[in-house]
Design an enzyme around this catalytic site. Structure first.
Site, PDB file in Angstrom:
ATOM      1  N   GLY A   1     -23.472  12.341 -16.184  1.00  0.00           N
ATOM      2  CA  GLY A   1     -23.440  13.205 -15.016  1.00  0.00           C
ATOM      3  C   GLY A   1     -22.868  12.482 -13.812  1.00  0.00           C
TER       4      GLY A   1
ATOM      5  N   SER B   1      -7.436   2.316  -3.828  1.00  0.00           N
ATOM      6  CA  SER B   1      -6.136   2.726  -3.305  1.00  0.00           C
ATOM      7  C   SER B   1      -5.206   3.146  -4.434  1.00  0.00           C
ATOM      8  CB  SER B   1      -5.494   1.584  -2.514  1.00  0.00           C
ATOM      9  OG  SER B   1      -6.198   1.324  -1.329  1.00  0.00           O
TER      10      SER B   1
ATOM     11  N   ASP C   1       1.204   3.977  -3.159  1.00  0.00           N
ATOM     12  CA  ASP C   1       0.869   5.395  -3.036  1.00  0.00           C
ATOM     13  C   ASP C   1       2.052   6.289  -3.391  1.00  0.00           C
ATOM     14  OD1 ASP C   1      -1.576   4.518  -2.189  1.00  0.00           O
ATOM     15  OD2 ASP C   1      -1.246   4.932  -0.070  1.00  0.00           O
TER      16      ASP C   1
ATOM     17  N   GLU D   1       0.832  -1.204   0.000  1.00  0.00           N
ATOM     18  CA  GLU D   1       0.000   0.000   0.000  1.00  0.00           C
ATOM     19  C   GLU D   1       0.868   1.255   0.000  1.00  0.00           C
ATOM     20  OE1 GLU D   1      -3.572   0.238  -0.012  1.00  0.00           O
ATOM     21  OE2 GLU D   1      -2.935   2.256  -0.508  1.00  0.00           O
TER      22      GLU D   1
END
Length: 609
Positions: A579, A518, A311, A307
């Site tokens: 939309g 993530s 990132d 993780e």
């Protein structure tokens, strides 16, 4: 185990400043109690193993309500909405003069200004101290966070805590892990305090910790697989091309920064980052980042997590050479309510991290977080208190970005955790907080909604003004579908979306394939950071709290996603439609189109005649 001092990691690291002593001439009836939260039975798989030893103590955290209830909300809109009509005073030299201007947009607040905005009424502090003194708690044991809207009471005997809160603290053990905690199945406050106190922790949460990816798959690692040469790869180059940012060169790197959060022992591998950038961003020279350790996280770059690597590798891959800050955060959530999808405490200690942020003078302009949990596992008062802190960051000009989650409209059996057995869609917090920007997921060369992309409607937060038109437009297309499974009057999420599948990540020198929102959140954070860079290079204010701009003049800078859905709870979930929709928000970003729609605050003096 030794329980003589059962001190719990408090929600906030605090400034050691006792509350001023005060006498209240006519004290309330402290014995007239009113319940804040109570379980009918002990949550599943937990068992009581008895009372703690005599003399045991606990640290309590108390969130106080602000004196001016709507001041923060009003201010956030004034400084974050390019079309807000609020006037503002500016000092313009030389010669020094005061000019009344038409717009307050971009006039973000300082740390001290926000603290004054959210401070409790002085009487609230006096009342709390009188209550604590009544139960023998000395002011020397009480300290306040910045602004005084959170208190920490240290070294409270458990017997005294029971009297303060109408509680019955006991030791509880979780059957599957033997985890032991000190909690109560219910607590109350004197009736006189309910108008002054938002929440108290720790009380009724029953707690052990995971990321949004790990939670969605039930245990660590299932979102990660070895990468085959036949797999379609998503890389920074592919994302920069898809979202039209290839030609932009950051020019304000001395002013602009981006922050990444890491919970639950998720650390960034320095060597992995360098390998990743050499392969996928060859123009990057020696990528680095600053590490800020919070709550003794034990940060160790030799033990990288997928993780954290994901990132950092993708925000660096998109926004390089913008400086990066990695917040390595220890501990687990201060409050928690279990449900069938999340039976033990896998929520994050947001308050410990937020205290560091709020006390800091210098904060990255963009922050990306890929963590969260079912909204119903956070006690409502606790969730509101955390959300208010995100609002404080927004008032200071910080763009806070969260992954929407990876469980569609809900995972497991989707039953409410109040014992009623009622099934309803399960929104994800903090993605439902109206002061953050929530990012859903898409997939494919021609983008469609990723089926795991969490989205829906909050059961805690009302619908904010900035998304009223967009949500009502969706309801016109939805009709009566899923009626009764969601709250139609509340905050809808996500706000935007980005690619969320087949991301190549290097972990321990191996290529891994990762999917989930993530992935989406750091992609959007990288794009926003580039836009902030441009704003700073033009001597304009950064974008700050994004949503009023996103749902307004920026909405045409996104690629509308109109196919796909997010099934769950035994249903097909919501569908992506023209939309905004609660699967992909208003769509995926186009950097160049967003550049053309950046707000340009041009103050215009109001005529005096």
């Amino acid at each position: 185990m030794h329980y003589h001092r059962l001190s719990v990691l408090c929600a906030l690291a605090v400034i050691a400043r006792p509350i001023d002593s005060v006498a209240t001439p006519f004290p309330p009836n402290w014995n007239h109690m009113h319940t804040k939260h109570r379980w009918n039975t002990i949550p599943g798989k937990w068992e009581s193993i008895g009372r703690p030893p005599v003399g045991s103590t606990i640290d309590l955290c108390i969130a106080l309500k602000p004196h001016r209830e709507h001041a923060l909300t009003d201010t956030i809109y004034e400084v974050s909405n390019p079309k807000h009509p609020k006037h503002a005073l500016f000092f313009i030299p030389p010669p020094t003069q005061v000019t009344l201007l038409r717009s307050r947009y971009g006039a973000y607040l300082s740390k001290d200004q926000v603290a004054k905005l959210v401070a409790p009424h002085p009487y609230t502090l006096k009342l709390i101290e009188t209550w604590l003194r009544h139960h023998g708690v000395s002011p020397s044991n009480v300290s306040t966070s910045h602004g005084g809207n959170w208190l920490t009471v240290t070294g409270v005997p458990v017997s005294t805590a029971n009297e303060l809160l109408g509680a019955s603290y006991q030791l509880y053990r979780y059957a599957e892990t033997n985890e032991t905690i000190l909690r109560t199945v219910g607590y109350a406050l004197p009736t006189a305090l309910h108008a002054h106190v938002q929440t108290v922790a720790p009380t009724t949460y029953f707690g052990s910790p995971l990321t949004s990816q790990e939670r969605a798959h039930g245990h660590r690692g299932r979102a990660v697989a070895a990468l085959s040469t036949r797999d379609v790869r998503v890389t920074p180059a592919a994302l920069r091309s898809r979202y039209n940012s290839v030609t932009y060169q950051p020019a304000a790197t001395e002013q602009n920064r981006i922050g990444i959060t890491g919970f639950h022992g998720q650390y960034v591998g320095d060597k992995d980052l360098k390998r990743f950038m050499r392969r996928f961003r060859s123009d990057a020279n020696d990528p680095t980042f600053l590490v800020i350790d919070i709550n003794n996280s034990g940060y160790d770059p030799k033990k990288p997590g997928f993780e954290a690597n994901l990132d950092m590798q993708y925000t660096q891959g998109i926004a390089w050479p913008t400086p990066h800050v990695f917040y390595s955060i220890g501990g687990q959530a201060e409050e928690f309510i279990p449900d069938s999808f999340t039976p033990v405490n896998t929520n994050e200690p947001f308050l410990g991290w937020l205290d560091t942020m709020i006390r800091s003078e210098d904060i990255p302009q963009t922050i990306s977080t890929s963590y969260g949990g079912n909204e119903q596992t956070f006690p409502p008062d606790y969730a509101k208190s955390v959300c208010q802190l995100f609002g404080q960051l927004g008032a200071r000009g910080i763009s806070v970005i969260f992954a929407s989650g990876d469980s569609g409209v809900g995972g497991a059996d989707c039953k409410k955790n109040d014992g009623s057995g009622v099934v309803e869609f399960q929104p994800i917090f903090p993605a439902t907080c109206p002061w953050v920007t929530s990012v859903g997921g898409t997939t494919g060369r021609i983008e469609v909604a990723a089926p795991f992309s969490s989205g829906g409607f909050s059961n805690v937060f009302k619908r904010p003004d900035y998304q009223t038109d967009a949500v009502l437009g969706f309801f016109q297309q939805l009709g009566n579908q899923h009626s009764g499974l969601y709250n139609a009057s509340s905050r809808g999420f996500p706000d935007v979306s980005a690619q969320a599948t087949r991301f190549v990540v290097i972990l321990n020198n191996k290529d891994m394939l990762i999917h989930g929102t993530s992935c989406s959140a750091p992609v959007v954070a990288g794009i926003i950071s580039l836009l902030n860079d441009y704003q700073l290079s033009q001597n304009r204010p950064v974008l700050g709290f994004l949503n009023p701009w996103l749902y307004g003049i920026a909405s045409q800078g996104f690629n509308d996603i109109t196919h796909g859905s997010n099934p769950g709870c035994g249903t097909g979930g919501f569908s992506a439609v023209p939309g905004w929709d609660p699967v992909t928000g208003i769509g995926t970003p186009d950097f160049q189109r967003l550049l053309e729609r950046l707000p340009i605050p041009i103050p215009t003096p109001i005529p005096t005649n």
